[in-house]
Design an enzyme around this catalytic site. Structure first.
Site, mmCIF file in Angstrom:
data_model
loop_
_atom_site.group_PDB
_atom_site.id
_atom_site.type_symbol
_atom_site.label_atom_id
_atom_site.label_comp_id
_atom_site.label_asym_id
_atom_site.label_seq_id
_atom_site.Cartn_x
_atom_site.Cartn_y
_atom_site.Cartn_z
ATOM 1 C CB SER A 156 -0.892 0.091 1.237
ATOM 2 O OG SER A 156 -1.066 -1.088 1.894
ATOM 3 C CG HIS A 198 -2.827 -0.850 -3.787
ATOM 4 N ND1 HIS A 198 -3.047 0.485 -3.527
ATOM 5 C CD2 HIS A 198 -3.048 -1.494 -2.617
ATOM 6 C CE1 HIS A 198 -3.375 0.629 -2.257
ATOM 7 N NE2 HIS A 198 -3.395 -0.551 -1.695
ATOM 8 C CD GLU A 228 -3.467 3.204 -6.455
ATOM 9 O OE1 GLU A 228 -3.384 2.619 -5.356
ATOM 10 O OE2 GLU A 228 -3.409 4.436 -6.557
ATOM 11 C CG ASN A 279 -3.281 4.417 0.705
ATOM 12 O OD1 ASN A 279 -4.384 4.385 1.247
ATOM 13 N ND2 ASN A 279 -2.568 3.326 0.508
HETATM 14 N N1 NAD Z 1 -5.040 -5.036 4.846
HETATM 15 C C1 NAD Z 1 -5.409 -4.158 3.934
HETATM 16 O O1 NAD Z 1 -6.490 -3.549 4.022
HETATM 17 C C2 NAD Z 1 -4.534 -3.897 2.737
HETATM 18 C C3 NAD Z 1 -5.092 -3.261 1.619
HETATM 19 C C4 NAD Z 1 -4.295 -3.100 0.481
HETATM 20 C C5 NAD Z 1 -2.967 -3.522 0.485
HETATM 21 N N2 NAD Z 1 -2.453 -4.119 1.604
HETATM 22 C C6 NAD Z 1 -1.060 -4.593 1.549
HETATM 23 O O2 NAD Z 1 -1.066 -6.016 1.404
HETATM 24 C C7 NAD Z 1 0.086 -6.573 2.025
HETATM 25 C C8 NAD Z 1 -0.349 -7.626 3.027
HETATM 26 O O3 NAD Z 1 -1.183 -7.033 3.979
HETATM 27 P P1 NAD Z 1 -2.144 -7.902 4.928
HETATM 28 O O4 NAD Z 1 -3.071 -6.938 5.567
HETATM 29 O O5 NAD Z 1 -2.687 -9.053 4.147
HETATM 30 O O6 NAD Z 1 -1.073 -8.434 6.006
HETATM 31 P P2 NAD Z 1 -1.232 -9.651 7.031
HETATM 32 O O7 NAD Z 1 -0.403 -9.263 8.202
HETATM 33 O O8 NAD Z 1 -2.666 -9.995 7.224
HETATM 34 O O9 NAD Z 1 -0.543 -10.885 6.266
HETATM 35 C C9 NAD Z 1 0.819 -10.910 5.913
HETATM 36 C C10 NAD Z 1 1.253 -12.371 5.765
HETATM 37 O O10 NAD Z 1 2.559 -12.366 5.179
HETATM 38 C C11 NAD Z 1 3.275 -13.451 5.747
HETATM 39 N N3 NAD Z 1 4.699 -13.232 5.524
HETATM 40 C C12 NAD Z 1 5.531 -12.346 6.105
HETATM 41 N N4 NAD Z 1 6.778 -12.462 5.605
HETATM 42 C C13 NAD Z 1 6.739 -13.450 4.676
HETATM 43 C C14 NAD Z 1 7.703 -14.054 3.823
HETATM 44 N N5 NAD Z 1 8.969 -13.648 3.820
HETATM 45 N N6 NAD Z 1 7.303 -15.039 3.012
HETATM 46 C C15 NAD Z 1 6.014 -15.462 3.009
HETATM 47 N N7 NAD Z 1 5.056 -14.947 3.797
HETATM 48 C C16 NAD Z 1 5.408 -13.952 4.626
HETATM 49 C C17 NAD Z 1 2.865 -13.440 7.214
HETATM 50 O O11 NAD Z 1 3.119 -14.702 7.821
HETATM 51 C C18 NAD Z 1 1.366 -13.135 7.104
HETATM 52 O O12 NAD Z 1 0.589 -14.313 7.046
HETATM 53 C C19 NAD Z 1 0.845 -5.396 2.658
HETATM 54 O O13 NAD Z 1 1.846 -4.996 1.763
HETATM 55 C C20 NAD Z 1 -0.227 -4.327 2.789
HETATM 56 O O14 NAD Z 1 0.277 -3.021 2.747
HETATM 57 C C21 NAD Z 1 -3.196 -4.331 2.730
#
Ligand code: NAD
Length: 326
Positions: A149, A170, A182, A220
């Site tokens: 993000s 995104h 995005e 954002n």
């Molecule tokens: N949550 C949201 O609303 C949202 C919206 C858009 C984008 N994002 C982006 O999406 C991405 C993930 O966010 P999320 O909310 O799903 O996070 P989350 O914390 O729910 O999940 C992240 C996962 O990544 C895993 N992980 C960490 N390091 C790793 C590695 N080296 N190899 C494999 N797996 C690994 C963790 O074990 C975890 O299960 C981030 O970059 C975030 O900015 C999130």
């Protein structure tokens, strides 16, 4: 004046074209069949869900077996809901679930893929280290996308040997419901990679919008200052929590007010994205409001901690303003 508009448009087109460097060997619309999704959290399970729903095979990769199992259960639950709503049939659900493979082995999970979508924890060190590994263990013509993000796609591309195959994809939360993708072109992204991702997003029944890689991208960059301004309005005593959210809901037809949305996103996430924009764009207008900083320091992070602008002890459906703001 039409002349000026045309000139500006020409300049913009030139700028966008200049941004597409590198001769990547993809042809537009190349055939992506096998996708790896890295990270089985909130976003990773949603991305894997839409990919298998639309006929792609997915290797879902995480460090944690528990996260993978939880993701599979979440996908099954969300697909059941789609069956009840008549969006999917039970046969389509079983076929989709059969094309999902779970693994904790990165190399194994990406070796047969034409596209990797990285959705691991939002941390520049984790993501850069993943992109360094992906650069070595993926087929040379595999596209490397990140769902970040706020982290610069250009900086992720820069740690690889072939930065022209790196791009931002995104998705919005919840992925199976939200239509937008995005698409973020890094400074180095090849035009053919961008077109391929646009086409793939359409195959996932999403609406792609292409932007260039600058802090906050577009979603954002526009959303976070609005949330920050809502927090400033509360901080300065212009109005209370409910009034601010009701004005934005009823006056602007937003589905939820900015303070409630901040609680959903996570106040720590909002603060961190504002800091990325503040540092990256060098403009004080992006500095997080002192009230937001205090709330994050105190551990009041919104839904995930049970309290933010609202209190969630009675559940997320019950909108009860936090006693701090009554
Ligand atoms: N949550 C949201 O609303 C949202 C919206 C858009 C984008 N994002 C982006 O999406 C991405 C993930 O966010 P999320 O909310 O799903 O996070 P989350 O914390 O729910 O999940 C992240 C996962 O990544 C895993 N992980 C960490 N390091 C790793 C590695 N080296 N190899 C494999 N797996 C690994 C963790 O074990 C975890 O299960 C981030 O970059 C975030 O900015 C999130």
């Amino acid at each position: 004046m039409p002349g000026n508009v045309a000139t500006l448009k020409e300049k913009n087109n030139k700028f966008i074209c200049n941004n597409h460097v590198g001769a990547f060997k993809y042809s537009i619309g190349m055939n992506i069949k096998q996708i790896a999704v890295i990270g089985a959290g909130t976003m990773g399970n949603g991305i894997a869900h839409v990919c298998i729903q639309h006929g792609f095979s997915v290797n879902l990769i995480d460090l944690s077996i528990e996260a993978l199992e939880k993701a599979q259960q979440q996908i099954e639950k969300n697909m059941d809901r789609q069956v009840k709503k008549g969006i999917l049939t039970s046969e389509q659900t079983s076929a989709a679930l059969q094309s999902l493979t779970l693994t904790t082995h990165l190399e194994e999970g990406v070796s047969n893929c034409q596209l990797v979508i990285e959705a691991a924890t939002e941390n520049p060190t984790i993501k850069k280290s993943l992109f360094i590994s992906l650069d070595k263990v993926t087929p040379a013509d595999c596209i490397l996308a990140s769902n970040t993000s706020s982290i610069s796609i250009t900086s992720l591309a820069a740690v690889t040997q072939n930065p022209s195959r790196v791009i931002g994809m995104h998705f919005m939360n919840p992925v199976p419901v939200m239509k937008l993708v995005e698409v973020i072109n890094a400074y180095q992204t090849a035009a053919a990679v961008s077109s391929t991702i646009v086409e793939l997003s359409r195959q996932l029944n999403k609406i792609p919008c292409v932007v260039n890689d600058y802090p906050g991208f577009i979603a954002n960059r526009i959303l976070m200052p609005m949330i920050n301004e809502a927090i400033y309005s509360l901080y300065e005593g212009v109005a209370g929590v409910e009034s601010i959210d009701t004005i934005m809901k009823l006056g602007m037809a937003h589905p939820m007010g900015p303070l409630q949305l901040a609680d959903f996103i996570g106040l720590d996430v909002c603060k961190s994205i504002l800091e990325v924009m503040y540092n990256g764009l060098g403009n004080p207008k992006y500095a997080p409001c002192p009230l937001l900083v205090n709330m994050v320091t105190a551990g009041h992070l919104g839904i995930k901690s049970g309290e933010g602008f609202y209190n969630y002890t009675a559940g997320t459906d019950q909108k009860v303003v936090s006693s701090r703001f009554l």
